[in-house]
Design an enzyme around this catalytic site. Sequence first.
Site, mmCIF file in Angstrom:
data_model
loop_
_atom_site.group_PDB
_atom_site.id
_atom_site.type_symbol
_atom_site.label_atom_id
_atom_site.label_comp_id
_atom_site.label_asym_id
_atom_site.label_seq_id
_atom_site.Cartn_x
_atom_site.Cartn_y
_atom_site.Cartn_z
ATOM 1 N N PRO A 10 4.508 2.291 39.882
ATOM 2 C CG PRO A 10 5.133 2.586 37.664
ATOM 3 C CD PRO A 10 5.007 1.537 38.728
ATOM 4 C CG ASN A 11 3.068 7.642 38.202
ATOM 5 O OD1 ASN A 11 3.715 8.595 38.615
ATOM 6 N ND2 ASN A 11 3.321 7.064 37.049
ATOM 7 N NE ARG A 18 -1.896 7.984 38.205
ATOM 8 C CZ ARG A 18 -1.544 6.734 37.901
ATOM 9 N NH1 ARG A 18 -1.483 5.803 38.847
ATOM 10 N NH2 ARG A 18 -1.257 6.421 36.665
ATOM 11 C CE1 TYR A 23 -5.757 4.559 37.527
ATOM 12 C CE2 TYR A 23 -5.052 6.829 37.199
ATOM 13 C CZ TYR A 23 -5.058 5.504 36.798
ATOM 14 O OH TYR A 23 -4.374 5.120 35.667
ATOM 15 C CG ASN A 74 -2.204 -1.393 40.446
ATOM 16 O OD1 ASN A 74 -1.734 -1.369 39.300
ATOM 17 N ND2 ASN A 74 -3.145 -0.571 40.856
ATOM 18 C CB ALA A 77 2.669 2.728 33.499
ATOM 19 C CD GLU A 98 -2.551 -7.856 35.162
ATOM 20 O OE1 GLU A 98 -2.189 -8.966 34.713
ATOM 21 O OE2 GLU A 98 -2.870 -6.896 34.433
ATOM 22 C CG HIS A 100 -5.034 -3.139 36.436
ATOM 23 N ND1 HIS A 100 -3.778 -2.567 36.393
ATOM 24 C CD2 HIS A 100 -4.922 -4.357 35.863
ATOM 25 C CE1 HIS A 100 -2.947 -3.408 35.802
ATOM 26 N NE2 HIS A 100 -3.613 -4.511 35.479
ATOM 27 N NE ARG A 107 -7.711 4.544 32.111
ATOM 28 C CZ ARG A 107 -6.663 4.807 32.887
ATOM 29 N NH1 ARG A 107 -6.265 3.920 33.791
ATOM 30 N NH2 ARG A 107 -6.026 5.963 32.769
HETATM 31 C C1 DQA Z 1 -3.569 1.082 36.818
HETATM 32 C C2 DQA Z 1 -3.834 1.151 35.303
HETATM 33 C C3 DQA Z 1 -2.559 1.429 34.550
HETATM 34 O O1 DQA Z 1 -2.823 1.486 33.146
HETATM 35 C C4 DQA Z 1 -1.968 2.755 34.982
HETATM 36 O O2 DQA Z 1 -0.743 2.989 34.316
HETATM 37 C C5 DQA Z 1 -1.814 2.850 36.463
HETATM 38 C C6 DQA Z 1 -2.886 2.334 37.313
HETATM 39 C C7 DQA Z 1 -4.884 0.923 37.616
HETATM 40 O O3 DQA Z 1 -4.787 0.583 38.791
HETATM 41 O O4 DQA Z 1 -5.968 1.175 37.090
HETATM 42 O O5 DQA Z 1 -0.858 3.426 36.956
HETATM 43 O O6 DQA Z 1 -2.761 -0.052 37.077
#
Ligand code: DQA
Length: 150
Positions: A10-11, A18, A23, A74, A77, A98, A100, A107
């Site tokens: 998501p997102n 964003r 990011y 990725n 959240a 995994e 990020h 964070r």
């Molecule tokens: C993320 C880190 C997560 O905590 C966050 O909710 C994201 C992006 C990252 O790529 O840094 O949506 O996965």
Amino acid sequence: MTTIHVLNGPNLNLLGTREPATYGRATLADIETGLAALAGAHGVSLVFRQSNHEGDLVTWIQAAGQAGEPVILNAGAYTHTSIAIRDAIAGTGAEVIEVHLSNVHAREPFRHHSAISAVAKGVIAGFGPLSYELALRALLAPAADGPLTA
Ligand code: DQA
């Protein structure tokens, strides 16, 4: 041809606009373009997907795991909350790295826990789009347990 799945939660469709201080400015399409070039140079095909829905990620992970195809994930959240994603990995034996963009450990405390890390092959965080590239290079590299060579 080997297939590697790059799955985004998501997102991550919002990348580029964003929270750029966290990011960066690269879009998800930019990341896909870079990875596709690297994969193509190694004769590997990429399936690159994004969804804001947990169940889509579960379904895609199950399919990749059952096909024996590795996943760069990725989960956004959902990383911090999703037992369903963890169970999809554990239940199919999917090989998952995994990733990020941000260093989640630097964070907010709620980002320090991952439901996924314990069933992942490895975790890469904090390098922006390079996190994805490093994960892809890890999957492309021959397994090595000796000293690094130049
Ligand atoms: C993320 C880190 C997560 O905590 C966050 O909710 C994201 C992006 C990252 O790529 O840094 O949506 O996965």
